[in-house]
Design a protein around this motif. Sequence first.
Motif, PDB file in Angstrom:
ATOM      1  N   VAL A   1      16.834  40.796   5.797  1.00  0.00           N
ATOM      2  CA  VAL A   1      16.169  41.975   6.365  1.00  0.00           C
ATOM      3  C   VAL A   1      14.890  42.316   5.603  1.00  0.00           C
ATOM      4  O   VAL A   1      13.977  42.940   6.148  1.00  0.00           O
ATOM      5  CB  VAL A   1      17.132  43.184   6.402  1.00  0.00           C
ATOM      6  CG1 VAL A   1      17.422  43.707   5.009  1.00  0.00           C
ATOM      7  CG2 VAL A   1      16.587  44.295   7.285  1.00  0.00           C
ATOM      8  N   PHE A   2      14.780  41.887   4.346  1.00  0.00           N
ATOM      9  CA  PHE A   2      13.592  42.205   3.562  1.00  0.00           C
ATOM     10  C   PHE A   2      12.346  41.473   4.044  1.00  0.00           C
ATOM     11  O   PHE A   2      11.227  41.852   3.682  1.00  0.00           O
ATOM     12  CB  PHE A   2      13.836  41.894   2.080  1.00  0.00           C
ATOM     13  CG  PHE A   2      14.649  42.938   1.350  1.00  0.00           C
ATOM     14  CD1 PHE A   2      15.046  44.103   1.970  1.00  0.00           C
ATOM     15  CD2 PHE A   2      15.012  42.742   0.021  1.00  0.00           C
ATOM     16  CE1 PHE A   2      15.800  45.061   1.303  1.00  0.00           C
ATOM     17  CE2 PHE A   2      15.759  43.690  -0.656  1.00  0.00           C
ATOM     18  CZ  PHE A   2      16.155  44.849  -0.021  1.00  0.00           C
ATOM     19  N   VAL A   3      12.519  40.427   4.841  1.00  0.00           N
ATOM     20  CA  VAL A   3      11.345  39.691   5.331  1.00  0.00           C
ATOM     21  C   VAL A   3      10.459  40.578   6.193  1.00  0.00           C
ATOM     22  O   VAL A   3       9.257  40.318   6.337  1.00  0.00           O
ATOM     23  CB  VAL A   3      11.782  38.426   6.114  1.00  0.00           C
ATOM     24  CG1 VAL A   3      12.352  38.783   7.481  1.00  0.00           C
ATOM     25  CG2 VAL A   3      10.615  37.461   6.262  1.00  0.00           C
ATOM     26  N   ARG A   4      11.011  41.656   6.743  1.00  0.00           N
ATOM     27  CA  ARG A   4      10.248  42.541   7.619  1.00  0.00           C
ATOM     28  C   ARG A   4       9.714  43.777   6.887  1.00  0.00           C
ATOM     29  O   ARG A   4       9.099  44.636   7.518  1.00  0.00           O
ATOM     30  CB  ARG A   4      11.122  42.997   8.797  1.00  0.00           C
ATOM     31  CG  ARG A   4      11.602  41.858   9.672  1.00  0.00           C
ATOM     32  CD  ARG A   4      12.223  42.375  10.962  1.00  0.00           C
ATOM     33  NE  ARG A   4      13.391  43.224  10.723  1.00  0.00           N
ATOM     34  CZ  ARG A   4      14.622  42.755  10.616  1.00  0.00           C
ATOM     35  NH1 ARG A   4      14.850  41.448  10.684  1.00  0.00           N
ATOM     36  NH2 ARG A   4      15.635  43.582  10.406  1.00  0.00           N
ATOM     37  N   THR A   5       9.952  43.885   5.595  1.00  0.00           N
ATOM     38  CA  THR A   5       9.524  45.071   4.862  1.00  0.00           C
ATOM     39  C   THR A   5       8.191  44.830   4.173  1.00  0.00           C
ATOM     40  O   THR A   5       7.939  43.746   3.644  1.00  0.00           O
ATOM     41  CB  THR A   5      10.561  45.477   3.807  1.00  0.00           C
ATOM     42  OG1 THR A   5      10.707  44.421   2.857  1.00  0.00           O
ATOM     43  CG2 THR A   5      11.917  45.760   4.457  1.00  0.00           C
ATOM     44  N   ARG A   6       7.359  45.862   4.155  1.00  0.00           N
ATOM     45  CA  ARG A   6       6.083  45.713   3.464  1.00  0.00           C
ATOM     46  C   ARG A   6       6.287  45.604   1.952  1.00  0.00           C
ATOM     47  O   ARG A   6       5.461  45.027   1.254  1.00  0.00           O
ATOM     48  CB  ARG A   6       5.149  46.872   3.804  1.00  0.00           C
ATOM     49  CG  ARG A   6       5.571  48.216   3.220  1.00  0.00           C
ATOM     50  CD  ARG A   6       4.523  49.280   3.497  1.00  0.00           C
ATOM     51  NE  ARG A   6       4.852  50.549   2.886  1.00  0.00           N
ATOM     52  CZ  ARG A   6       4.564  50.875   1.637  1.00  0.00           C
ATOM     53  NH1 ARG A   6       3.936  50.024   0.865  1.00  0.00           N
ATOM     54  NH2 ARG A   6       4.902  52.055   1.151  1.00  0.00           N
ATOM     55  N   GLU A   7       7.384  46.170   1.442  1.00  0.00           N
ATOM     56  CA  GLU A   7       7.626  46.164   0.002  1.00  0.00           C
ATOM     57  C   GLU A   7       8.048  44.793  -0.522  1.00  0.00           C
ATOM     58  O   GLU A   7       7.625  44.373  -1.598  1.00  0.00           O
ATOM     59  CB  GLU A   7       8.710  47.191  -0.373  1.00  0.00           C
ATOM     60  CG  GLU A   7       8.322  48.637  -0.177  1.00  0.00           C
ATOM     61  CD  GLU A   7       8.609  49.123   1.242  1.00  0.00           C
ATOM     62  OE1 GLU A   7       8.371  50.321   1.500  1.00  0.00           O
ATOM     63  OE2 GLU A   7       9.066  48.320   2.087  1.00  0.00           O
ATOM     64  N   PHE A   8       8.916  44.102   0.217  1.00  0.00           N
ATOM     65  CA  PHE A   8       9.563  42.920  -0.343  1.00  0.00           C
ATOM     66  C   PHE A   8       9.244  41.615   0.381  1.00  0.00           C
ATOM     67  O   PHE A   8       9.746  40.560   0.011  1.00  0.00           O
ATOM     68  CB  PHE A   8      11.083  43.132  -0.357  1.00  0.00           C
ATOM     69  CG  PHE A   8      11.514  44.336  -1.146  1.00  0.00           C
ATOM     70  CD1 PHE A   8      10.993  44.597  -2.395  1.00  0.00           C
ATOM     71  CD2 PHE A   8      12.440  45.236  -0.626  1.00  0.00           C
ATOM     72  CE1 PHE A   8      11.378  45.707  -3.130  1.00  0.00           C
ATOM     73  CE2 PHE A   8      12.843  46.354  -1.350  1.00  0.00           C
ATOM     74  CZ  PHE A   8      12.309  46.593  -2.606  1.00  0.00           C
ATOM     75  N   ARG A   9       8.417  41.670   1.410  1.00  0.00           N
ATOM     76  CA  ARG A   9       8.163  40.448   2.191  1.00  0.00           C
ATOM     77  C   ARG A   9       7.521  39.346   1.350  1.00  0.00           C
ATOM     78  O   ARG A   9       7.813  38.162   1.539  1.00  0.00           O
ATOM     79  CB  ARG A   9       7.289  40.752   3.404  1.00  0.00           C
ATOM     80  CG  ARG A   9       5.878  41.200   3.074  1.00  0.00           C
ATOM     81  CD  ARG A   9       5.027  41.343   4.341  1.00  0.00           C
ATOM     82  NE  ARG A   9       5.564  42.360   5.222  1.00  0.00           N
ATOM     83  CZ  ARG A   9       5.081  42.610   6.424  1.00  0.00           C
ATOM     84  NH1 ARG A   9       4.064  41.901   6.882  1.00  0.00           N
ATOM     85  NH2 ARG A   9       5.581  43.559   7.179  1.00  0.00           N
TER      86      ARG A   9
END
Length: 337
Positions: free
Chosen positions: A320-328
Amino acid sequence: MPQILNHTLDIPAAWRGSEWEPDRSWLYTLHPSVVNELRAALDGVCESGRQMFQIEPRHFPLPSFAAMRKQLLDDLEGGRGFALIRGLPVDGCSDNDIATLFWGLGTHLGTPEPQDVAGNLLHHVRDTGRDLSQDDIRKYQTNQDIPFHNDGSDIFLLLCVRNAKSGGSSRLVSSAAVFNEMVNRSPELAEILQRPFYFDVRGQQNEGEPRAQCVPIYNYHENRLSTLHKRFYIELAQRFPEVPPLSKRQIEALDLFDEICAEPGMCFEFDMQPGDVLAASNYDVLHCRTSFEDHDDPARRRHMMRLWLTIPNGRPLPPVFVRTREFRHSYARRRCR
Protein backbone atom coordinates in the motif's frame (compact mmCIF):
# COMPACT_ATOMS: atom_id res chain seq x y z
CA MET A 1 -5.76 -8.23 1.94
CA PRO A 2 -3.60 -6.60 4.63
CA GLN A 3 -2.88 -8.66 7.71
CA ILE A 4 -4.62 -7.41 10.86
CA LEU A 5 -2.51 -7.46 14.02
CA ASN A 6 -4.55 -8.21 17.13
CA HIS A 7 -1.86 -8.67 19.78
CA THR A 8 0.77 -6.49 21.42
CA LEU A 9 4.38 -6.35 20.27
CA ASP A 10 7.40 -6.96 22.48
CA ILE A 11 10.07 -5.16 20.45
CA PRO A 12 12.80 -2.59 21.24
CA ALA A 13 10.80 0.10 19.42
CA ALA A 14 7.85 -0.29 21.83
CA TRP A 15 9.14 2.02 24.56
CA ARG A 16 7.72 4.61 26.92
CA GLY A 17 9.22 8.08 26.88
CA SER A 18 9.93 7.98 30.62
CA GLU A 19 12.56 5.30 29.93
CA TRP A 20 14.84 7.80 28.20
CA GLU A 21 14.90 10.58 30.82
CA PRO A 22 17.69 8.93 32.85
CA ASP A 23 19.15 6.96 29.92
CA ARG A 24 21.45 8.85 27.55
CA SER A 25 22.22 5.94 25.20
CA TRP A 26 20.18 7.74 22.53
CA LEU A 27 22.69 10.64 22.48
CA TYR A 28 25.71 10.31 20.16
CA THR A 29 28.37 12.99 20.44
CA LEU A 30 30.62 13.28 17.40
CA HIS A 31 34.26 12.49 18.23
CA PRO A 32 36.77 15.28 17.48
CA SER A 33 38.25 13.07 14.75
CA VAL A 34 34.86 12.97 12.99
CA VAL A 35 34.45 16.74 13.39
CA ASN A 36 37.88 17.28 11.82
CA GLU A 37 36.96 14.94 8.95
CA LEU A 38 33.70 16.83 8.40
CA ARG A 39 35.56 20.13 8.14
CA ALA A 40 38.17 18.63 5.81
CA ALA A 41 35.48 17.05 3.63
CA LEU A 42 33.66 20.40 3.40
CA ASP A 43 36.89 22.11 2.36
CA GLY A 44 37.47 19.38 -0.22
CA VAL A 45 34.10 19.72 -1.94
CA CYS A 46 34.34 23.52 -1.88
CA GLU A 47 37.74 23.36 -3.58
CA SER A 48 36.47 20.86 -6.15
CA GLY A 49 33.49 23.02 -7.08
CA ARG A 50 31.19 20.02 -6.76
CA GLN A 51 27.53 20.93 -6.24
CA MET A 52 25.98 19.78 -2.96
CA PHE A 53 23.43 17.42 -4.52
CA GLN A 54 26.23 15.73 -6.48
CA ILE A 55 28.03 14.74 -3.28
CA GLU A 56 28.19 11.02 -2.54
CA PRO A 57 29.99 9.34 0.39
CA ARG A 58 33.12 8.86 -1.73
CA HIS A 59 33.30 12.64 -2.20
CA PHE A 60 32.83 13.25 1.53
CA PRO A 61 35.12 10.78 3.34
CA LEU A 62 34.38 10.19 7.03
CA PRO A 63 36.39 7.07 7.99
CA SER A 64 36.12 7.74 11.72
CA PHE A 65 32.30 7.78 11.45
CA ALA A 66 32.05 4.13 10.33
CA ALA A 67 31.51 2.53 13.76
CA MET A 68 28.96 5.14 14.84
CA ARG A 69 27.19 4.80 11.48
CA LYS A 70 26.68 1.05 11.98
CA GLN A 71 25.31 1.54 15.50
CA LEU A 72 23.02 4.33 14.38
CA LEU A 73 21.54 2.25 11.57
CA ASP A 74 20.99 -0.65 13.99
CA ASP A 75 19.25 1.73 16.41
CA LEU A 76 17.04 3.19 13.69
CA GLU A 77 15.92 -0.13 12.19
CA GLY A 78 15.31 -2.94 14.67
CA GLY A 79 16.25 -0.86 17.71
CA ARG A 80 14.64 2.02 19.60
CA GLY A 81 14.02 3.91 16.35
CA PHE A 82 15.70 7.25 17.14
CA ALA A 83 18.99 8.90 18.07
CA LEU A 84 20.35 12.41 18.56
CA ILE A 85 23.71 13.18 16.96
CA ARG A 86 25.41 16.09 18.70
CA GLY A 87 28.28 18.24 17.52
CA LEU A 88 27.93 18.99 13.80
CA PRO A 89 30.34 21.96 13.47
CA VAL A 90 27.90 24.70 12.44
CA ASP A 91 29.40 27.63 14.38
CA GLY A 92 30.79 30.30 12.06
CA CYS A 93 29.53 28.53 8.93
CA SER A 94 27.26 29.99 6.29
CA ASP A 95 23.89 28.33 5.77
CA ASN A 96 25.19 26.90 2.47
CA ASP A 97 28.18 25.31 4.19
CA ILE A 98 25.94 23.97 6.96
CA ALA A 99 23.66 22.42 4.34
CA THR A 100 26.70 20.79 2.69
CA LEU A 101 27.92 19.38 6.01
CA PHE A 102 24.43 18.04 6.73
CA TRP A 103 24.04 16.55 3.26
CA GLY A 104 27.50 14.96 3.40
CA LEU A 105 26.82 13.35 6.77
CA GLY A 106 23.37 12.22 5.62
CA THR A 107 24.71 10.39 2.57
CA HIS A 108 26.68 8.11 4.90
CA LEU A 109 23.41 6.98 6.52
CA GLY A 110 21.21 6.59 3.47
CA THR A 111 20.02 7.84 0.09
CA PRO A 112 18.24 11.22 0.12
CA GLU A 113 14.71 11.11 -1.29
CA PRO A 114 12.35 13.82 -2.64
CA GLN A 115 10.25 15.58 -0.01
CA ASP A 116 7.74 17.19 -2.35
CA VAL A 117 6.31 16.97 -5.85
CA ALA A 118 9.03 19.34 -7.11
CA GLY A 119 11.66 16.77 -6.13
CA ASN A 120 13.44 18.88 -3.50
CA LEU A 121 15.88 16.73 -1.54
CA LEU A 122 16.57 19.13 1.35
CA HIS A 123 13.96 21.22 3.10
CA HIS A 124 14.46 24.30 5.25
CA VAL A 125 12.07 24.08 8.19
CA ARG A 126 11.08 27.59 9.26
CA ASP A 127 8.08 29.86 9.57
CA THR A 128 7.08 31.33 6.21
CA GLY A 129 4.34 33.53 7.65
CA ARG A 130 1.71 31.69 5.60
CA ASP A 131 -0.99 29.35 6.94
CA LEU A 132 -2.77 26.10 6.18
CA SER A 133 -5.63 27.84 4.39
CA GLN A 134 -3.33 27.71 1.37
CA ASP A 135 -3.39 24.24 -0.18
CA ASP A 136 0.35 23.96 -0.79
CA ILE A 137 1.41 24.98 2.74
CA ARG A 138 2.48 22.25 5.11
CA LYS A 139 2.61 22.50 8.90
CA TYR A 140 6.41 22.66 9.09
CA GLN A 141 6.25 25.99 7.19
CA THR A 142 4.41 27.68 10.09
CA ASN A 143 5.22 28.46 13.73
CA GLN A 144 2.20 26.47 14.94
CA ASP A 145 2.42 23.43 17.17
CA ILE A 146 2.64 20.25 15.09
CA PRO A 147 0.80 17.23 16.56
CA PHE A 148 2.36 13.78 16.51
CA HIS A 149 3.03 12.62 12.96
CA ASN A 150 5.69 11.03 10.82
CA ASP A 151 7.60 12.21 7.76
CA GLY A 152 8.59 10.34 4.59
CA SER A 153 11.07 7.63 3.56
CA ASP A 154 12.66 5.23 6.04
CA ILE A 155 14.09 7.89 8.34
CA PHE A 156 14.27 11.65 8.65
CA LEU A 157 17.23 13.73 9.76
CA LEU A 158 16.50 17.12 11.31
CA LEU A 159 19.40 19.52 11.91
CA CYS A 160 19.10 22.46 14.28
CA VAL A 161 20.80 25.51 12.72
CA ARG A 162 19.23 28.12 15.02
CA ASN A 163 16.68 27.97 17.84
CA ALA A 164 13.57 30.10 18.22
CA LYS A 165 13.32 32.88 20.79
CA SER A 166 11.10 30.54 22.81
CA GLY A 167 9.27 27.26 22.28
CA GLY A 168 9.80 24.79 19.47
CA SER A 169 10.58 21.81 21.72
CA SER A 170 10.72 18.35 20.14
CA ARG A 171 8.70 15.36 21.34
CA LEU A 172 8.90 11.71 20.33
CA VAL A 173 6.50 8.85 20.97
CA SER A 174 6.74 5.17 20.08
CA SER A 175 3.96 4.30 17.64
CA ALA A 176 4.39 0.63 18.60
CA ALA A 177 3.88 1.45 22.30
CA VAL A 178 0.76 3.44 21.39
CA PHE A 179 -0.49 0.47 19.37
CA ASN A 180 0.08 -1.87 22.33
CA GLU A 181 -2.01 0.41 24.53
CA MET A 182 -4.73 0.54 21.86
CA VAL A 183 -4.86 -3.27 21.75
CA ASN A 184 -5.03 -3.52 25.54
CA ARG A 185 -7.81 -0.94 25.87
CA SER A 186 -9.86 -1.42 22.71
CA PRO A 187 -8.90 -4.15 20.22
CA GLU A 188 -11.72 -3.00 17.94
CA LEU A 189 -10.34 0.53 17.70
CA ALA A 190 -6.84 -0.86 17.14
CA GLU A 191 -8.25 -2.77 14.18
CA ILE A 192 -9.96 0.34 12.79
CA LEU A 193 -6.58 2.07 12.62
CA GLN A 194 -5.45 -0.81 10.38
CA ARG A 195 -8.19 0.06 7.87
CA PRO A 196 -7.91 2.88 5.30
CA PHE A 197 -8.07 6.59 6.16
CA TYR A 198 -7.95 9.50 3.71
CA PHE A 199 -5.07 12.00 4.01
CA ASP A 200 -4.85 15.40 2.31
CA VAL A 201 -1.57 15.32 0.36
CA ARG A 202 -1.29 19.14 0.47
CA GLY A 203 -0.83 19.59 -3.27
CA GLN A 204 2.11 17.19 -3.38
CA GLN A 205 0.47 14.69 -5.73
CA ASN A 206 1.79 13.98 -9.22
CA GLU A 207 -0.32 15.00 -12.19
CA GLY A 208 -3.42 12.85 -12.47
CA GLU A 209 -3.20 11.55 -8.91
CA PRO A 210 -5.94 12.18 -6.31
CA ARG A 211 -5.57 15.03 -3.85
CA ALA A 212 -6.18 12.66 -0.93
CA GLN A 213 -4.39 9.35 -0.43
CA CYS A 214 -6.10 6.34 1.14
CA VAL A 215 -3.97 4.19 3.45
CA PRO A 216 -4.24 2.62 6.94
CA ILE A 217 -2.51 4.33 9.86
CA TYR A 218 -1.03 1.03 11.06
CA ASN A 219 0.28 -1.43 8.46
CA TYR A 220 1.44 -4.92 9.51
CA HIS A 221 3.63 -6.58 6.87
CA GLU A 222 6.15 -9.42 7.15
CA ASN A 223 6.08 -9.24 10.95
CA ARG A 224 6.79 -5.52 11.05
CA LEU A 225 4.34 -2.83 12.13
CA SER A 226 4.78 0.42 10.18
CA THR A 227 2.91 3.66 10.79
CA LEU A 228 1.66 6.52 8.63
CA HIS A 229 -0.13 9.14 10.70
CA LYS A 230 -1.00 12.82 10.30
CA ARG A 231 -4.35 13.49 11.97
CA PHE A 232 -4.37 17.12 10.90
CA TYR A 233 -4.13 16.02 7.24
CA ILE A 234 -6.83 13.39 7.80
CA GLU A 235 -9.11 16.15 9.05
CA LEU A 236 -8.13 18.55 6.26
CA ALA A 237 -9.06 15.87 3.69
CA GLN A 238 -12.65 16.06 4.94
CA ARG A 239 -13.12 19.25 2.93
CA PHE A 240 -12.94 17.30 -0.33
CA PRO A 241 -16.34 16.11 -1.62
CA GLU A 242 -14.82 12.85 -2.90
CA VAL A 243 -13.63 11.90 0.61
CA PRO A 244 -16.22 10.05 2.76
CA PRO A 245 -16.96 11.52 6.20
CA LEU A 246 -15.09 10.02 9.11
CA SER A 247 -17.22 7.50 10.94
CA LYS A 248 -17.95 7.76 14.64
CA ARG A 249 -15.69 4.78 15.33
CA GLN A 250 -12.85 6.24 13.26
CA ILE A 251 -13.03 9.44 15.31
CA GLU A 252 -13.07 7.39 18.52
CA ALA A 253 -9.98 5.51 17.36
CA LEU A 254 -8.15 8.75 16.52
CA ASP A 255 -9.19 10.26 19.85
CA LEU A 256 -7.91 7.27 21.80
CA PHE A 257 -4.66 7.38 19.85
CA ASP A 258 -4.20 11.07 20.76
CA GLU A 259 -5.19 10.43 24.38
CA ILE A 260 -2.53 7.74 24.75
CA CYS A 261 0.17 9.92 23.16
CA ALA A 262 -0.62 12.69 25.67
CA GLU A 263 -0.51 10.49 28.78
CA PRO A 264 2.28 11.13 31.29
CA GLY A 265 5.35 9.06 30.54
CA MET A 266 4.39 8.13 26.98
CA CYS A 267 6.29 10.78 25.03
CA PHE A 268 9.83 12.03 25.40
CA GLU A 269 10.54 15.79 25.21
CA PHE A 270 13.81 17.61 24.64
CA ASP A 271 15.23 20.80 23.17
CA MET A 272 17.70 20.70 20.31
CA GLN A 273 20.70 22.98 20.18
CA PRO A 274 22.62 24.24 17.14
CA GLY A 275 24.60 21.36 15.62
CA ASP A 276 22.20 18.67 16.87
CA VAL A 277 20.84 16.19 14.32
CA LEU A 278 17.73 14.20 15.24
CA ALA A 279 17.46 10.89 13.37
CA ALA A 280 14.29 8.82 13.64
CA SER A 281 12.45 5.98 11.95
CA ASN A 282 9.27 7.08 10.26
CA TYR A 283 7.72 3.65 10.80
CA ASP A 284 8.37 3.26 14.55
CA VAL A 285 8.45 6.82 15.92
CA LEU A 286 6.09 9.78 15.70
CA HIS A 287 7.35 13.28 16.43
CA CYS A 288 5.77 16.61 17.23
CA ARG A 289 6.86 20.18 17.84
CA THR A 290 5.50 22.78 20.22
CA SER A 291 4.59 26.20 18.84
CA PHE A 292 7.29 28.83 18.98
CA GLU A 293 7.91 32.57 19.09
CA ASP A 294 10.65 33.78 16.78
CA HIS A 295 13.21 36.54 17.02
CA ASP A 296 12.46 39.85 15.30
CA ASP A 297 15.85 39.76 13.57
CA PRO A 298 15.50 37.50 10.48
CA ALA A 299 19.13 36.38 10.85
CA ARG A 300 18.34 34.90 14.29
CA ARG A 301 15.07 33.15 13.49
CA ARG A 302 14.49 29.44 14.05
CA HIS A 303 15.95 27.39 11.22
CA MET A 304 16.07 23.63 10.83
CA MET A 305 17.16 21.57 7.83
CA ARG A 306 15.59 18.23 6.95
CA LEU A 307 16.51 15.16 4.92
CA TRP A 308 14.42 12.08 4.15
CA LEU A 309 16.57 8.98 3.65
CA THR A 310 16.17 5.42 2.47
CA ILE A 311 18.57 3.35 4.58
CA PRO A 312 20.46 0.24 3.46
CA ASN A 313 19.03 -1.99 6.23
CA GLY A 314 15.42 -0.90 5.77
CA ARG A 315 12.50 -3.25 6.45
CA PRO A 316 10.17 -4.80 3.85
CA LEU A 317 7.40 -2.30 3.10
CA PRO A 318 3.69 -3.05 2.62
CA PRO A 319 2.48 -2.73 -0.99
CA VAL A 320 0.00 0.00 0.00
CA PHE A 321 2.97 2.34 0.51
CA VAL A 322 3.63 2.42 -3.24
CA ARG A 323 0.74 4.89 -3.53
CA THR A 324 1.85 7.21 -0.73
CA ARG A 325 3.80 10.39 -1.29
CA GLU A 326 5.76 9.70 1.91
CA PHE A 327 7.04 6.20 1.21
CA ARG A 328 6.80 5.59 -2.54
CA HIS A 329 10.46 6.40 -3.13
CA SER A 330 11.76 4.05 -0.43
CA TYR A 331 9.39 1.37 -1.70
CA ALA A 332 10.65 1.76 -5.27
CA ARG A 333 14.29 1.74 -4.15
CA ARG A 334 13.71 -1.56 -2.34
CA ARG A 335 12.32 -3.04 -5.55
CA CYS A 336 15.42 -1.97 -7.50
CA ARG A 337 17.92 -3.62 -5.16
